[in-house]
Design a protein around this motif. Structure first.
Motif, PDB file in Angstrom:
ATOM      1  N   HIS A 305      10.254  -2.636  14.353  1.00  0.00           N
ATOM      2  CA  HIS A 305       8.690  -2.736  13.682  1.00  0.00           C
ATOM      3  C   HIS A 305       8.889  -3.663  12.465  1.00  0.00           C
ATOM      4  O   HIS A 305       7.924  -4.525  12.546  1.00  0.00           O
ATOM      5  CB  HIS A 305       7.968  -1.369  13.385  1.00  0.00           C
ATOM      6  CG  HIS A 305       7.528  -0.499  14.649  1.00  0.00           C
ATOM      7  ND1 HIS A 305       7.288   0.645  14.543  1.00  0.00           N
ATOM      8  CD2 HIS A 305       7.533  -0.935  15.930  1.00  0.00           C
ATOM      9  CE1 HIS A 305       7.156   1.130  16.040  1.00  0.00           C
ATOM     10  NE2 HIS A 305       7.225   0.040  16.620  1.00  0.00           N
ATOM     11  N   CYS A 306       9.539  -3.185  11.376  1.00  0.00           N
ATOM     12  CA  CYS A 306       9.387  -3.960  10.256  1.00  0.00           C
ATOM     13  C   CYS A 306      10.095  -5.268  10.400  1.00  0.00           C
ATOM     14  O   CYS A 306       9.398  -6.467  10.035  1.00  0.00           O
ATOM     15  CB  CYS A 306       9.888  -3.201   9.023  1.00  0.00           C
ATOM     16  SG  CYS A 306      10.173  -3.962   7.406  1.00  0.00           S
ATOM     17  N   SER A 310       6.943  -7.843  10.645  1.00  0.00           N
ATOM     18  CA  SER A 310       6.801  -8.624   9.471  1.00  0.00           C
ATOM     19  C   SER A 310       6.973 -10.195   9.325  1.00  0.00           C
ATOM     20  O   SER A 310       6.232 -10.871   8.652  1.00  0.00           O
ATOM     21  CB  SER A 310       7.650  -8.143   8.231  1.00  0.00           C
ATOM     22  OG  SER A 310       9.114  -8.333   8.367  1.00  0.00           O
ATOM     23  N   ILE A 355       1.862   2.658  13.716  1.00  0.00           N
ATOM     24  CA  ILE A 355       2.530   2.655  12.316  1.00  0.00           C
ATOM     25  C   ILE A 355       1.856   3.395  11.599  1.00  0.00           C
ATOM     26  O   ILE A 355       0.497   3.708  11.283  1.00  0.00           O
ATOM     27  CB  ILE A 355       2.093   1.013  11.890  1.00  0.00           C
ATOM     28  CG1 ILE A 355       2.735  -0.030  12.363  1.00  0.00           C
ATOM     29  CG2 ILE A 355       2.960   1.156  10.378  1.00  0.00           C
ATOM     30  CD1 ILE A 355       4.279   0.025  12.816  1.00  0.00           C
ATOM     31  N   SER A 360       7.581   4.317   6.079  1.00  0.00           N
ATOM     32  CA  SER A 360       8.429   3.035   5.522  1.00  0.00           C
ATOM     33  C   SER A 360       7.986   1.979   6.250  1.00  0.00           C
ATOM     34  O   SER A 360       7.809   0.756   5.644  1.00  0.00           O
ATOM     35  CB  SER A 360       9.928   3.162   5.713  1.00  0.00           C
ATOM     36  OG  SER A 360      10.176   3.473   7.317  1.00  0.00           O
ATOM     37  N   ASP A 361       7.642   1.890   7.547  1.00  0.00           N
ATOM     38  CA  ASP A 361       6.909   0.946   8.293  1.00  0.00           C
ATOM     39  C   ASP A 361       5.542   0.481   7.659  1.00  0.00           C
ATOM     40  O   ASP A 361       5.162  -0.698   7.549  1.00  0.00           O
ATOM     41  CB  ASP A 361       6.802   1.002   9.774  1.00  0.00           C
ATOM     42  CG  ASP A 361       8.035   1.114  10.542  1.00  0.00           C
ATOM     43  OD1 ASP A 361       9.183   0.326   9.948  1.00  0.00           O
ATOM     44  OD2 ASP A 361       8.103   1.664  11.574  1.00  0.00           O
ATOM     45  N   CYS A 364       6.190  -1.814   4.724  1.00  0.00           N
ATOM     46  CA  CYS A 364       6.528  -3.060   5.083  1.00  0.00           C
ATOM     47  C   CYS A 364       5.640  -3.838   5.572  1.00  0.00           C
ATOM     48  O   CYS A 364       5.213  -4.874   5.213  1.00  0.00           O
ATOM     49  CB  CYS A 364       7.862  -3.090   6.149  1.00  0.00           C
ATOM     50  SG  CYS A 364       8.241  -4.683   6.990  1.00  0.00           S
ATOM     51  N   LEU A 365       4.841  -3.244   6.438  1.00  0.00           N
ATOM     52  CA  LEU A 365       3.617  -3.880   7.330  1.00  0.00           C
ATOM     53  C   LEU A 365       2.410  -4.138   6.809  1.00  0.00           C
ATOM     54  O   LEU A 365       1.498  -4.678   7.054  1.00  0.00           O
ATOM     55  CB  LEU A 365       3.592  -3.615   8.908  1.00  0.00           C
ATOM     56  CG  LEU A 365       4.930  -3.682   9.519  1.00  0.00           C
ATOM     57  CD1 LEU A 365       5.098  -2.893  10.860  1.00  0.00           C
ATOM     58  CD2 LEU A 365       5.437  -5.168   9.661  1.00  0.00           C
ATOM     59  N   ASP A 368       3.431  -4.189   1.663  1.00  0.00           N
ATOM     60  CA  ASP A 368       3.999  -5.590   1.287  1.00  0.00           C
ATOM     61  C   ASP A 368       3.246  -6.888   1.773  1.00  0.00           C
ATOM     62  O   ASP A 368       2.974  -7.731   1.065  1.00  0.00           O
ATOM     63  CB  ASP A 368       5.520  -5.709   1.839  1.00  0.00           C
ATOM     64  CG  ASP A 368       6.406  -4.348   1.081  1.00  0.00           C
ATOM     65  OD1 ASP A 368       6.022  -3.846   0.147  1.00  0.00           O
ATOM     66  OD2 ASP A 368       7.285  -4.293   1.708  1.00  0.00           O
ATOM     67  N   HIS A 369       2.918  -6.534   2.824  1.00  0.00           N
ATOM     68  CA  HIS A 369       1.779  -7.804   3.481  1.00  0.00           C
ATOM     69  C   HIS A 369       0.759  -8.044   2.579  1.00  0.00           C
ATOM     70  O   HIS A 369       0.467  -9.189   2.477  1.00  0.00           O
ATOM     71  CB  HIS A 369       1.655  -7.314   4.962  1.00  0.00           C
ATOM     72  CG  HIS A 369       0.846  -8.342   5.610  1.00  0.00           C
ATOM     73  ND1 HIS A 369       1.135  -9.781   5.721  1.00  0.00           N
ATOM     74  CD2 HIS A 369      -0.271  -8.249   6.645  1.00  0.00           C
ATOM     75  CE1 HIS A 369       0.337 -10.325   6.545  1.00  0.00           C
ATOM     76  NE2 HIS A 369      -0.632  -9.462   7.003  1.00  0.00           N
TER      77      HIS A 369
END
Length: 374
Positions: A305-306, A310, A355, A360-361, A364-365, A368-369
């Protein structure tokens, strides 16, 4: 596949101006050049999908989840505005339209469109904009097949062409739009989830898209209208997603006057292509968009996923910020939102692409995005 360096992207993001602390006034979202304008701010946006949120029966659960989206910085949520049945279920089960004999009946009771009302109300409260979809290509939650007996057809090609089927479909569209015609929580009305017409001439779908989008525009002169398709058809390497076998000509459909923006999806596992195919797929659409929404994407393997998704997100953003000539990438919505429903303390359905909020995903998605977007 050409590797796209992210160094110019990182520098460009760092140079973006700080956003204002003043909350913008709610307004109807619109296309502004090659980007979207939400509440007076024109930029690239992040969001997600939730087919299940209109089927929750507790208003507090809906509000709780919308608050999570607001806190995360998500601005667009795509939902199912359809739930069609051929047999009326118990009063605790949500459905929006039923078919019996040769008639269709819109359910406006508490277990019907009032559940959609609750989602619109919560979205409005939390500053989230909704893409509301009117029918499914697939049989989940009824789909086009739920109409077949009532309007006397047996295939999707016939459904697209049938005056009787389209009258029922447009009657449902009218009922749904009339409830939220003036809402600033509606981002766009969407014709269908992943419409296809396998083996059909592309003119079948293009004609249906033209007529349906024109009809929606006759009901609502303000909100955006989009198709909800997977993006098949732009000419490129000749692999399955770039062909016309599913009856779609993406560029021709995008050019229709009442289609406000383009959509495309990405599922390498289902399409028989590699994960790295995704960067080129995003790029091929970015070059044509007016603007464009990367509306669904995902891989089934949770460990990927990540790292995989990403990179697709970054490719979409590279085309926004670092392209030599501006392109129309305007937003992306991963498939799909997962959360824990407070009234039951149960997690929402995991279809392999989910998600979950706070995972944690999610960091990330989502977290962070959104930081990269700025």
């Amino acid at each position: 596949m050409k590797v796209i360096t992210l160094f110019p992207f990182i520098a460009a993001v760092a140079a973006l101006p700080a956003t204002s602390n003043i909350a913008p006034r709610a307004s109807i979202a619109k296309a502004d050049g090659l980007k979207f304008n939400i509440d007076g701010v024109t930029k690239y946006y992040a969001g997600t999908n939730s087919y299940w949120i209109p089927f929750l029966t507790n208003d507090n659960d809906v509000d709780f989840i919308m608050n999570h989206l607001q806190t995360a910085g998500h601005k667009i949520l795509r939902i199912w505005g359809f739930n069609d049945v051929k047999t009326i279920p118990g009063s605790e089960t949500v459905y929006f339209q039923s078919f019996s004999g040769s008639s269709a009946t819109v359910n406006t009771r508490p277990n019907g469109l009032q559940r959609l009302d609750a989602v619109v109300k919560a979205a409005d409260k939390h500053g989230v904009k909704l893409i509301i979809n009117f029918v499914n290509n697939w049989n989940d939650y009824g789909g086009m097949a739920a109409y077949f007996s009532a309007c006397e057809v047996s295939t999707q090609e016939q459904w697209y062409k049938s005056t009787n089927c389209q009258a029922m479909y447009q009657n449902y569209i009218k009922a749904a739009i009339s409830r939220h015609r003036s809402s600033t929580a509606v981002f766009a009305w969407e014709l269908a989830n992943e419409p296809r017409c396998k083996g059909c001439p592309t003119a079948v779908l293009t004609d249906w898209i033209r007529k349906t989008s024109d009809y929606i525009r006759s009901l609502d002169s303000d909100h955006m209208i989009t198709l909800g398709d997977e993006g098949f058809g732009p000419a490129d390497d000749g692999s399955y997603p770039y062909q016309f076998g599913e009856g779609l000509d993406w560029a021709a459909n995008l050019a229709l006057p009442n289609i406000s923006f383009g959509t495309f999806h990405l599922y390498p596992d289902a399409w028989g292509v590699s994960n790295s195919f995704g960067n080129g797929w995003v790029t091929a659409h970015a070059k044509i968009c007016k603007p464009c929404l990367f509306e669904e994407y995902g891989v089934t393997n949770a460990a990927q996923h990540c790292p995989v998704e990403s990179e697709w997100q970054k490719t979409s953003l590279v085309w926004v910020i670092c392209s030599v000539s501006p392109t129309g990438m305007a937003a992306d919505l991963f498939w799909q939102l997962g959360d824990t429903v407070p009234s039951t303390n149960a997690k929402t359905h995991d279809d392999g692409h989910i998600i979950y909020y706070g995972s944690s995903d999610w960091k990330c998605l989502v977290d962070d995005h959104i930081k990269r977007i700025g």
